[in-house]
Structures are given as C-alpha cells and as structure tokens.
Design an enzyme around this catalytic site. Structure first.
Site, PDB file in Angstrom:
ATOM      1  N   GLY A 125     -11.150 -15.930 -32.559  1.00 59.75           N
ATOM      2  CA  GLY A 125     -11.360 -14.670 -33.258  1.00 59.75           C
ATOM      3  C   GLY A 125     -10.087 -13.867 -33.345  1.00 59.75           C
ATOM      4  N   GLY A 126      -9.646 -13.590 -34.559  1.00 59.28           N
ATOM      5  CA  GLY A 126      -8.456 -12.775 -34.752  1.00 59.28           C
ATOM      6  C   GLY A 126      -7.193 -13.534 -34.416  1.00 59.28           C
ATOM      7  N   GLY A 167     -14.062 -15.248 -22.064  1.00 62.78           N
ATOM      8  CA  GLY A 167     -15.276 -14.495 -21.756  1.00 62.78           C
ATOM      9  C   GLY A 167     -15.331 -13.178 -22.479  1.00 62.78           C
ATOM     10  N   CYS A 190     -10.100  -8.641 -33.027  1.00 59.84           N
ATOM     11  CA  CYS A 190     -11.015  -9.758 -33.283  1.00 59.84           C
ATOM     12  C   CYS A 190     -10.999 -10.205 -34.739  1.00 59.84           C
ATOM     13  CB  CYS A 190     -12.441  -9.397 -32.852  1.00 59.84           C
ATOM     14  SG  CYS A 190     -12.546  -8.951 -31.107  1.00 59.84           S
ATOM     15  N   PHE A 242      -6.062  -8.064 -27.357  1.00 56.86           N
ATOM     16  CA  PHE A 242      -5.448  -7.160 -26.388  1.00 56.86           C
ATOM     17  C   PHE A 242      -6.245  -7.188 -25.093  1.00 56.86           C
ATOM     18  CE2 PHE A 242      -5.583  -3.064 -24.224  1.00 56.86           C
ATOM     19  CZ  PHE A 242      -4.254  -2.938 -23.868  1.00 56.86           C
ATOM     20  N   ALA A 271     -15.524  -6.888 -26.412  1.00 54.89           N
ATOM     21  CA  ALA A 271     -15.198  -8.091 -27.176  1.00 54.89           C
ATOM     22  C   ALA A 271     -15.607  -9.321 -26.376  1.00 54.89           C
ATOM     23  CB  ALA A 271     -13.706  -8.141 -27.480  1.00 54.89           C
TER      24      ALA A 271
END
Length: 186
Positions: free
Chosen positions: A40-41, A121, A139, A45, A108
C-alpha cells in the site's frame, strides 16, 4: 475452546530498523522467509507517538484466512476505540483498509504473509506529529486525511496509555492469551 498463548515482545520506543530486525528474527524462528512486499502506497511513515504492532502469527495453525486476519486487526482497534470513547471509528472496505474517523485514517494496516506466517501489521496514531503525513500520500490513498487518538479525543493520548487496553483487545479478538517474552526465540 482452549486459548493459545501468543508471546508479546515489548520493545518500547526503538528505531524502525531495529523493530524490523527483531521482526525478521521472529519470522526466521517461525521457519518462514521474509519477502520484501509492497503493502500500500509508496511510502509508509512510522514514528514517535504511534503504537506499532507487528504480529508474527501462523495463520494456518490458527485456521484463519488472511482477509479474516486483517478484519481481526481492524476489529481489535475498533474495540480499543470504543473503550476510549470513539464510537464513530469504523472500518471501510478495501482498498481503504484500516480504521477511520470520517475521511481520516486513524490506524493503518499493512500485512505481509508468506507461507501462512504474517509480518508487518498496524500503526495506530496515538499522539503522532501528523505533519509528517503532509509529505507523503499515506497508504497511497489520494484525498484522504490522517488523524490521531489525541486529535479525536481532544487531549494527549500517549502510547503507554493505550498499550494495555490494546493488548486486552488483541486477546479478546484473537481468542488467545498473551505471554510476555524478552527474546524472539523464547
């Protein structure tokens, strides 16, 4: 049904690279390969003020499909939010995985699974400096915001404040007993 034990390593505030090394040792101890995965993305961060949880679980032993596992992670954060008084927190259907307050992501979730062993996770923003997210597309979801427990509750919420209720929620959702451990191989 008997409850299985799940070990918990409490690392405290450590650099992400160190947390990743510990996670890799746990995955190796589970006899699984860690494979680089895009989840994702283009950028994620992780920093101070986030509760990071990287469960290393054998989904085959738990008889849990991957999507159900991700839904379980969402459910445990939603349970925590309810305990804290955030009744409007919700999970959205994919690709908007995680826990949301309106159009802003509170937690997230990005999971990797190889040979039925999970890694990575979730990252729950507790008292995170949200300005970090101004430099990325969190994301990979355009037009969505990011929030924190502190912002939503209107007062400072430290990671240490939510850790125990988080662990309680984990035990309830995944029907297990958490056992503290000092080392990945214990």
């Amino acid at each position: 049904m008997s409850r299985r034990a799940v070990r918990v390593l409490r690392l405290g505030a450590v650099p992400y690279a160190e947390a990743l090394r510990v996670q890799e040792r746990c995955v190796a101890a589970a006899r699984a390969a860690l494979v680089a995965a895009r989840r994702g993305g283009h950028i994620t961060f992780h920093g101070p003020g986030q509760l990071l949880a990287f469960p290393v679980l054998d989904l085959r032993r738990r008889r849990l499909p991957l999507r159900a596992y991700v839904a379980g992670l969402e459910a445990l954060v939603l349970r925590l939010c309810r305990r804290l008084g955030l009744r409007s927190a919700r999970a959205l259907p994919p690709p908007c995985t995680g826990v949301w307050m309106g159009d802003s992501k509170l937690c997230a979730i990005g999971v990797h699974c190889g040979n039925h062993i999970t890694s990575h996770g979730l990252a729950l923003n507790c008292c995170t400096d949200l300005s970090w997210f101004e430099h990325i597309v969190p994301c990979g979801l355009e037009g969505k915001g990011v929030t924190s427990l502190s912002r939503e509750l209107g007062h400072h919420v430290a990671v240490s404040h939510v850790l125990e209720p988080f662990l309680d929620s984990f035990q309830e959702v995944f029907e297990c007993t958490l056992v503290s451990s000092e080392e990945p191989g214990d």
